[in-house]
Motif scaffolding. Structure first.
Motif, PDB file in Angstrom:
ATOM      1  N   ALA A  22     -46.966 -67.916  49.808  1.00  0.00           N
ATOM      2  CA  ALA A  22     -48.410 -67.905  49.571  1.00  0.00           C
ATOM      3  C   ALA A  22     -48.927 -66.480  49.398  1.00  0.00           C
ATOM      4  O   ALA A  22     -49.732 -66.205  48.504  1.00  0.00           O
ATOM      5  CB  ALA A  22     -49.139 -68.602  50.719  1.00  0.00           C
ATOM      6  N   ALA A  23     -48.448 -65.566  50.222  1.00  0.00           N
ATOM      7  CA  ALA A  23     -48.890 -64.173  50.129  1.00  0.00           C
ATOM      8  C   ALA A  23     -48.443 -63.537  48.809  1.00  0.00           C
ATOM      9  O   ALA A  23     -49.216 -62.825  48.161  1.00  0.00           O
ATOM     10  CB  ALA A  23     -48.342 -63.378  51.313  1.00  0.00           C
ATOM     11  N   LEU A  24     -47.220 -63.816  48.394  1.00  0.00           N
ATOM     12  CA  LEU A  24     -46.718 -63.248  47.145  1.00  0.00           C
ATOM     13  C   LEU A  24     -47.451 -63.815  45.934  1.00  0.00           C
ATOM     14  O   LEU A  24     -47.749 -63.088  44.986  1.00  0.00           O
ATOM     15  CB  LEU A  24     -45.222 -63.510  47.005  1.00  0.00           C
ATOM     16  N   GLN A  25     -47.753 -65.107  45.974  1.00  0.00           N
ATOM     17  CA  GLN A  25     -48.490 -65.707  44.865  1.00  0.00           C
ATOM     18  C   GLN A  25     -49.897 -65.127  44.766  1.00  0.00           C
ATOM     19  O   GLN A  25     -50.387 -64.855  43.670  1.00  0.00           O
ATOM     20  CB  GLN A  25     -48.542 -67.225  45.019  1.00  0.00           C
ATOM     21  N   GLU A  26     -50.523 -64.911  45.902  1.00  0.00           N
ATOM     22  CA  GLU A  26     -51.857 -64.310  45.916  1.00  0.00           C
ATOM     23  C   GLU A  26     -51.810 -62.879  45.390  1.00  0.00           C
ATOM     24  O   GLU A  26     -52.638 -62.465  44.582  1.00  0.00           O
ATOM     25  CB  GLU A  26     -52.430 -64.335  47.344  1.00  0.00           C
ATOM     26  N   GLU A  27     -50.817 -62.126  45.838  1.00  0.00           N
ATOM     27  CA  GLU A  27     -50.686 -60.733  45.407  1.00  0.00           C
ATOM     28  C   GLU A  27     -50.369 -60.651  43.911  1.00  0.00           C
ATOM     29  O   GLU A  27     -50.877 -59.784  43.202  1.00  0.00           O
ATOM     30  CB  GLU A  27     -49.583 -60.058  46.224  1.00  0.00           C
ATOM     31  N   GLU A  28     -49.536 -61.575  43.422  1.00  0.00           N
ATOM     32  CA  GLU A  28     -49.204 -61.603  41.996  1.00  0.00           C
ATOM     33  C   GLU A  28     -50.439 -61.945  41.157  1.00  0.00           C
ATOM     34  O   GLU A  28     -50.669 -61.369  40.096  1.00  0.00           O
ATOM     35  CB  GLU A  28     -48.084 -62.620  41.752  1.00  0.00           C
ATOM     36  N   PHE A  29     -51.267 -62.864  41.651  1.00  0.00           N
ATOM     37  CA  PHE A  29     -52.501 -63.215  40.961  1.00  0.00           C
ATOM     38  C   PHE A  29     -53.426 -62.003  40.868  1.00  0.00           C
ATOM     39  O   PHE A  29     -53.979 -61.710  39.810  1.00  0.00           O
ATOM     40  CB  PHE A  29     -53.204 -64.363  41.687  1.00  0.00           C
ATOM     41  N   ARG A  30     -53.577 -61.304  41.984  1.00  0.00           N
ATOM     42  CA  ARG A  30     -54.439 -60.117  41.998  1.00  0.00           C
ATOM     43  C   ARG A  30     -53.918 -59.038  41.043  1.00  0.00           C
ATOM     44  O   ARG A  30     -54.689 -58.368  40.362  1.00  0.00           O
ATOM     45  CB  ARG A  30     -54.552 -59.552  43.406  1.00  0.00           C
ATOM     46  N   LEU A  31     -52.601 -58.879  40.994  1.00  0.00           N
ATOM     47  CA  LEU A  31     -52.005 -57.893  40.107  1.00  0.00           C
ATOM     48  C   LEU A  31     -52.255 -58.257  38.644  1.00  0.00           C
ATOM     49  O   LEU A  31     -52.606 -57.403  37.832  1.00  0.00           O
ATOM     50  CB  LEU A  31     -50.507 -57.786  40.373  1.00  0.00           C
ATOM     51  N   ARG A  32     -52.101 -59.520  38.297  1.00  0.00           N
ATOM     52  CA  ARG A  32     -52.361 -59.970  36.920  1.00  0.00           C
ATOM     53  C   ARG A  32     -53.832 -59.787  36.559  1.00  0.00           C
ATOM     54  O   ARG A  32     -54.169 -59.387  35.451  1.00  0.00           O
ATOM     55  CB  ARG A  32     -51.975 -61.427  36.746  1.00  0.00           C
ATOM     56  N   PHE A  33     -54.704 -60.094  37.497  1.00  0.00           N
ATOM     57  CA  PHE A  33     -56.137 -59.935  37.257  1.00  0.00           C
ATOM     58  C   PHE A  33     -56.470 -58.467  37.019  1.00  0.00           C
ATOM     59  O   PHE A  33     -57.212 -58.124  36.102  1.00  0.00           O
ATOM     60  CB  PHE A  33     -56.924 -60.481  38.451  1.00  0.00           C
ATOM     61  N   ARG A  34     -55.906 -57.606  37.855  1.00  0.00           N
ATOM     62  CA  ARG A  34     -56.136 -56.177  37.716  1.00  0.00           C
ATOM     63  C   ARG A  34     -55.564 -55.649  36.399  1.00  0.00           C
ATOM     64  O   ARG A  34     -56.150 -54.769  35.757  1.00  0.00           O
ATOM     65  CB  ARG A  34     -55.508 -55.433  38.895  1.00  0.00           C
ATOM     66  N   PRO A  47     -42.083 -58.948  36.756  1.00  0.00           N
ATOM     67  CA  PRO A  47     -40.830 -59.686  36.878  1.00  0.00           C
ATOM     68  C   PRO A  47     -40.300 -59.724  38.311  1.00  0.00           C
ATOM     69  O   PRO A  47     -39.703 -60.716  38.725  1.00  0.00           O
ATOM     70  CB  PRO A  47     -39.862 -58.928  35.969  1.00  0.00           C
ATOM     71  N   THR A  48     -40.538 -58.661  39.060  1.00  0.00           N
ATOM     72  CA  THR A  48     -40.080 -58.623  40.448  1.00  0.00           C
ATOM     73  C   THR A  48     -40.780 -59.695  41.276  1.00  0.00           C
ATOM     74  O   THR A  48     -40.130 -60.426  42.033  1.00  0.00           O
ATOM     75  CB  THR A  48     -40.337 -57.236  41.062  1.00  0.00           C
ATOM     76  N   PHE A  49     -42.096 -59.808  41.128  1.00  0.00           N
ATOM     77  CA  PHE A  49     -42.838 -60.837  41.850  1.00  0.00           C
ATOM     78  C   PHE A  49     -42.342 -62.227  41.467  1.00  0.00           C
ATOM     79  O   PHE A  49     -42.094 -63.070  42.327  1.00  0.00           O
ATOM     80  CB  PHE A  49     -44.339 -60.744  41.546  1.00  0.00           C
ATOM     81  N   LEU A  50     -42.191 -62.455  40.177  1.00  0.00           N
ATOM     82  CA  LEU A  50     -41.769 -63.774  39.712  1.00  0.00           C
ATOM     83  C   LEU A  50     -40.368 -64.124  40.203  1.00  0.00           C
ATOM     84  O   LEU A  50     -40.093 -65.268  40.564  1.00  0.00           O
ATOM     85  CB  LEU A  50     -41.831 -63.837  38.190  1.00  0.00           C
ATOM     86  N   ALA A  54     -39.566 -67.197  42.698  1.00  0.00           N
ATOM     87  CA  ALA A  54     -38.598 -68.217  42.288  1.00  0.00           C
ATOM     88  C   ALA A  54     -37.497 -68.388  43.335  1.00  0.00           C
ATOM     89  O   ALA A  54     -37.077 -69.512  43.624  1.00  0.00           O
ATOM     90  CB  ALA A  54     -37.995 -67.847  40.943  1.00  0.00           C
ATOM     91  N   ARG A  55     -37.040 -67.291  43.915  1.00  0.00           N
ATOM     92  CA  ARG A  55     -36.017 -67.377  44.959  1.00  0.00           C
ATOM     93  C   ARG A  55     -36.516 -68.174  46.149  1.00  0.00           C
ATOM     94  O   ARG A  55     -35.807 -69.032  46.680  1.00  0.00           O
ATOM     95  CB  ARG A  55     -35.616 -65.981  45.424  1.00  0.00           C
ATOM     96  N   ILE A  56     -37.731 -67.883  46.579  1.00  0.00           N
ATOM     97  CA  ILE A  56     -38.280 -68.579  47.742  1.00  0.00           C
ATOM     98  C   ILE A  56     -38.452 -70.065  47.425  1.00  0.00           C
ATOM     99  O   ILE A  56     -38.114 -70.933  48.240  1.00  0.00           O
ATOM    100  CB  ILE A  56     -39.607 -67.937  48.181  1.00  0.00           C
ATOM    101  N   LYS A  57     -38.969 -70.387  46.236  1.00  0.00           N
ATOM    102  CA  LYS A  57     -39.143 -71.791  45.856  1.00  0.00           C
ATOM    103  C   LYS A  57     -37.808 -72.521  45.807  1.00  0.00           C
ATOM    104  O   LYS A  57     -37.699 -73.677  46.212  1.00  0.00           O
ATOM    105  CB  LYS A  57     -39.840 -71.897  44.507  1.00  0.00           C
ATOM    106  N   THR A  58     -36.775 -71.849  45.327  1.00  0.00           N
ATOM    107  CA  THR A  58     -35.445 -72.457  45.268  1.00  0.00           C
ATOM    108  C   THR A  58     -34.915 -72.747  46.659  1.00  0.00           C
ATOM    109  O   THR A  58     -34.399 -73.840  46.927  1.00  0.00           O
ATOM    110  CB  THR A  58     -34.464 -71.532  44.522  1.00  0.00           C
ATOM    111  N   ILE A  59     -35.045 -71.801  47.559  1.00  0.00           N
ATOM    112  CA  ILE A  59     -34.577 -71.983  48.924  1.00  0.00           C
ATOM    113  C   ILE A  59     -35.338 -73.109  49.615  1.00  0.00           C
ATOM    114  O   ILE A  59     -34.750 -73.958  50.294  1.00  0.00           O
ATOM    115  CB  ILE A  59     -34.652 -70.663  49.718  1.00  0.00           C
ATOM    116  N   LEU A  60     -36.662 -73.142  49.436  1.00  0.00           N
ATOM    117  CA  LEU A  60     -37.454 -74.210  50.038  1.00  0.00           C
ATOM    118  C   LEU A  60     -37.075 -75.570  49.452  1.00  0.00           C
ATOM    119  O   LEU A  60     -37.012 -76.571  50.170  1.00  0.00           O
ATOM    120  CB  LEU A  60     -38.952 -73.936  49.842  1.00  0.00           C
ATOM    121  N   GLY A  61     -36.802 -75.620  48.160  1.00  0.00           N
ATOM    122  CA  GLY A  61     -36.378 -76.862  47.533  1.00  0.00           C
ATOM    123  C   GLY A  61     -35.029 -77.338  48.047  1.00  0.00           C
ATOM    124  O   GLY A  61     -34.819 -78.526  48.265  1.00  0.00           O
ATOM    125  N   ASP A  62     -34.118 -76.402  48.256  1.00  0.00           N
ATOM    126  CA  ASP A  62     -32.807 -76.740  48.809  1.00  0.00           C
ATOM    127  C   ASP A  62     -32.944 -77.307  50.218  1.00  0.00           C
ATOM    128  O   ASP A  62     -32.232 -78.235  50.586  1.00  0.00           O
ATOM    129  CB  ASP A  62     -31.892 -75.517  48.846  1.00  0.00           C
TER     130      ASP A  62
END
Length: 66
Positions: A22-34, A47-50, A54-62
């Motif tokens: 959640a924190a990374l998604q929020e920070e990525e949104f703010r970065l894109r907005f900026r 690309p680093t944020f994405l 993606a890694r976290i989503k994969t681990i949570l899905g597993d």
């Protein structure tokens, strides 16, 4: 933002990963907005944020399927 290795992420609890996601998604949104309104210092952060998100989503899905 430091690169987070998959092994480091796997060692964390599910709740911690969800909070980090959640924190990374929020920070990525703010970065894109900026980036849309002003020049950012390091455009290679996107690309680093994405990748980490993606890694976290994969681990949570597993964990859900296991």
């Amino acid at each position: 933002m430091a690169r987070l290795k998959p092994q480091t992420l796997r060692e964390q609890k599910t709740e911690e990963l969800q909070q980090k996601l959640a924190a990374l998604q929020e920070e990525e949104f703010r970065l894109r907005f900026r980036a849309g309104t002003e020049a950012i210092a390091n455009p290679l952060q996107f690309p680093t944020f994405l990748r980490v998100i993606a890694r976290i989503k994969t681990i949570l899905g597993d964990r859900r399927t296991a």
